[in-house]
Design a protein around this motif. Structure first.
Motif, PDB file in Angstrom:
ATOM      1  N   UNK A 135      85.905  59.842  35.650  1.00  0.00           N
ATOM      2  CA  UNK A 135      86.004  59.132  36.919  1.00  0.00           C
ATOM      3  C   UNK A 135      85.319  59.913  38.035  1.00  0.00           C
ATOM      4  N   UNK A 136      85.514  61.220  38.050  1.00  0.00           N
ATOM      5  CA  UNK A 136      84.845  62.056  39.052  1.00  0.00           C
ATOM      6  C   UNK A 136      83.334  62.001  38.875  1.00  0.00           C
ATOM      7  N   UNK A 137      82.873  62.033  37.630  1.00  0.00           N
ATOM      8  CA  UNK A 137      81.428  61.939  37.350  1.00  0.00           C
ATOM      9  C   UNK A 137      80.899  60.579  37.801  1.00  0.00           C
ATOM     10  N   UNK A 138      81.653  59.524  37.537  1.00  0.00           N
ATOM     11  CA  UNK A 138      81.225  58.177  37.919  1.00  0.00           C
ATOM     12  C   UNK A 138      81.087  58.048  39.436  1.00  0.00           C
ATOM     13  N   UNK A 139      82.085  58.517  40.181  1.00  0.00           N
ATOM     14  CA  UNK A 139      82.019  58.426  41.645  1.00  0.00           C
ATOM     15  C   UNK A 139      80.921  59.317  42.217  1.00  0.00           C
ATOM     16  N   UNK A 140      80.795  60.517  41.689  1.00  0.00           N
ATOM     17  CA  UNK A 140      79.747  61.422  42.169  1.00  0.00           C
ATOM     18  C   UNK A 140      78.370  60.859  41.856  1.00  0.00           C
ATOM     19  N   UNK A 141      78.210  60.305  40.669  1.00  0.00           N
ATOM     20  CA  UNK A 141      76.931  59.698  40.301  1.00  0.00           C
ATOM     21  C   UNK A 141      76.592  58.504  41.170  1.00  0.00           C
ATOM     22  N   UNK A 142      77.587  57.680  41.470  1.00  0.00           N
ATOM     23  CA  UNK A 142      77.343  56.536  42.355  1.00  0.00           C
ATOM     24  C   UNK A 142      76.929  57.006  43.741  1.00  0.00           C
ATOM     25  N   UNK A 143      77.523  58.086  44.200  1.00  0.00           N
ATOM     26  CA  UNK A 143      77.134  58.640  45.501  1.00  0.00           C
ATOM     27  C   UNK A 143      75.710  59.176  45.473  1.00  0.00           C
ATOM     28  N   UNK A 144      75.337  59.841  44.391  1.00  0.00           N
ATOM     29  CA  UNK A 144      73.968  60.360  44.284  1.00  0.00           C
ATOM     30  C   UNK A 144      72.948  59.234  44.166  1.00  0.00           C
ATOM     31  N   UNK A 145      73.308  58.178  43.457  1.00  0.00           N
ATOM     32  CA  UNK A 145      72.421  57.009  43.379  1.00  0.00           C
ATOM     33  C   UNK A 145      72.268  56.386  44.767  1.00  0.00           C
ATOM     34  N   UNK A 146      73.354  56.322  45.517  1.00  0.00           N
ATOM     35  CA  UNK A 146      73.292  55.785  46.881  1.00  0.00           C
ATOM     36  C   UNK A 146      72.432  56.654  47.781  1.00  0.00           C
ATOM     37  N   UNK A 147      72.568  57.954  47.643  1.00  0.00           N
ATOM     38  CA  UNK A 147      71.752  58.875  48.431  1.00  0.00           C
ATOM     39  C   UNK A 147      70.270  58.680  48.121  1.00  0.00           C
ATOM     40  N   UNK A 148      69.938  58.599  46.841  1.00  0.00           N
ATOM     41  CA  UNK A 148      68.539  58.411  46.454  1.00  0.00           C
ATOM     42  C   UNK A 148      68.006  57.076  46.955  1.00  0.00           C
ATOM     43  N   UNK A 149      68.812  56.025  46.871  1.00  0.00           N
ATOM     44  CA  UNK A 149      68.372  54.720  47.356  1.00  0.00           C
ATOM     45  C   UNK A 149      68.148  54.754  48.864  1.00  0.00           C
ATOM     46  N   UNK A 150      69.019  55.439  49.578  1.00  0.00           N
ATOM     47  CA  UNK A 150      68.847  55.554  51.024  1.00  0.00           C
ATOM     48  C   UNK A 150      67.586  56.302  51.401  1.00  0.00           C
ATOM     49  N   UNK A 151      67.278  57.353  50.677  1.00  0.00           N
ATOM     50  CA  UNK A 151      66.058  58.122  50.953  1.00  0.00           C
ATOM     51  C   UNK A 151      64.827  57.302  50.584  1.00  0.00           C
TER      52      UNK A 151
ATOM     53  N   UNK B 197      72.586  50.005  50.907  1.00  0.00           N
ATOM     54  CA  UNK B 197      73.932  49.543  50.554  1.00  0.00           C
ATOM     55  C   UNK B 197      73.856  48.291  49.689  1.00  0.00           C
ATOM     56  N   UNK B 198      73.018  47.350  50.077  1.00  0.00           N
ATOM     57  CA  UNK B 198      72.875  46.113  49.305  1.00  0.00           C
ATOM     58  C   UNK B 198      72.291  46.406  47.932  1.00  0.00           C
ATOM     59  N   UNK B 199      71.286  47.274  47.856  1.00  0.00           N
ATOM     60  CA  UNK B 199      70.670  47.613  46.570  1.00  0.00           C
ATOM     61  C   UNK B 199      71.676  48.252  45.626  1.00  0.00           C
ATOM     62  N   UNK B 200      72.418  49.215  46.108  1.00  0.00           N
ATOM     63  CA  UNK B 200      73.374  49.913  45.247  1.00  0.00           C
ATOM     64  C   UNK B 200      74.523  48.996  44.857  1.00  0.00           C
ATOM     65  N   UNK B 201      75.037  48.224  45.798  1.00  0.00           N
ATOM     66  CA  UNK B 201      76.114  47.283  45.465  1.00  0.00           C
ATOM     67  C   UNK B 201      75.640  46.265  44.435  1.00  0.00           C
TER      68      UNK B 201
ATOM     69  N   UNK C 222      73.164  46.703  42.237  1.00  0.00           N
ATOM     70  CA  UNK C 222      72.910  47.375  40.957  1.00  0.00           C
ATOM     71  C   UNK C 222      74.197  47.750  40.239  1.00  0.00           C
ATOM     72  N   UNK C 223      75.221  48.122  40.989  1.00  0.00           N
ATOM     73  CA  UNK C 223      76.451  48.587  40.345  1.00  0.00           C
ATOM     74  C   UNK C 223      77.462  47.471  40.094  1.00  0.00           C
ATOM     75  N   UNK C 224      77.424  46.382  40.872  1.00  0.00           N
ATOM     76  CA  UNK C 224      78.453  45.360  40.725  1.00  0.00           C
ATOM     77  C   UNK C 224      77.917  43.991  40.330  1.00  0.00           C
ATOM     78  N   UNK C 225      76.778  43.587  40.857  1.00  0.00           N
ATOM     79  CA  UNK C 225      76.287  42.229  40.627  1.00  0.00           C
ATOM     80  C   UNK C 225      75.474  42.131  39.341  1.00  0.00           C
ATOM     81  N   UNK C 226      74.565  43.058  39.115  1.00  0.00           N
ATOM     82  CA  UNK C 226      73.686  42.992  37.945  1.00  0.00           C
ATOM     83  C   UNK C 226      74.472  42.999  36.626  1.00  0.00           C
ATOM     84  N   UNK C 227      75.496  43.846  36.455  1.00  0.00           N
ATOM     85  CA  UNK C 227      76.246  43.766  35.195  1.00  0.00           C
ATOM     86  C   UNK C 227      76.906  42.406  34.966  1.00  0.00           C
TER      87      UNK C 227
END
Length: 109
Positions: free
Chosen positions: A8-24, A33-37, A39-44
């Motif tokens: 769970x810690x890896x999942x949350x940390x990874x989601x944060x890093x993916x968000x950081x990369x998307x923001x950059x 925010x829309x891209x990450x949301x 990719x993580x919730x709608x696409x699956x």
């Protein structure tokens, strides 16, 4: 139990890093925010609408499904093993952070 906590810690940390990369990469907070949301919730969820053979072949490799393989105590037959899930999820993170690093050094150097 411990693996589920660490997963769970890896999942949350990874989601944060993916968000950081998307923001950059996007340089737009709302867009990231829309891209990450998406990719993580709608696409699956949309992926489940594809034919079953496609879902079985590609579904486990989506970022949230790969991260869930690390968190679960028992893995389903159609999902990745915890080690494979961690490798796939880490691969997404590394590729996105590498792209963000390249773009950051080129645009803001």
């Amino acid at each position: 139990m411990f693996r589920a906590l660490v997963g769970t810690a890896v999942h949350f940390t990874g989601a944060e890093l993916i968000s950081l990369a998307a923001g950059v990469l996007l340089r737009n907070t709302a867009g990231a925010i829309i891209l990450v949301a998406g990719a993580l919730f709608v696409v699956p969820g949309l992926f489940k609408l594809l034919p079953r053979s496609w879902n079985d072949a590609g579904g486990p490799y989506l970022p949230p499904n790969a991260a869930n393989a690390v968190m679960k105590m028992r893995t389903a037959s159609a999902s990745l093993s915890p080690g494979s899930g961690l490798a796939v999820f880490a691969g997404y993170i590394v590729v996105l952070l590498a792209g963000a690093t390249v773009m950051l050094t080129r645009r803001d150097a």
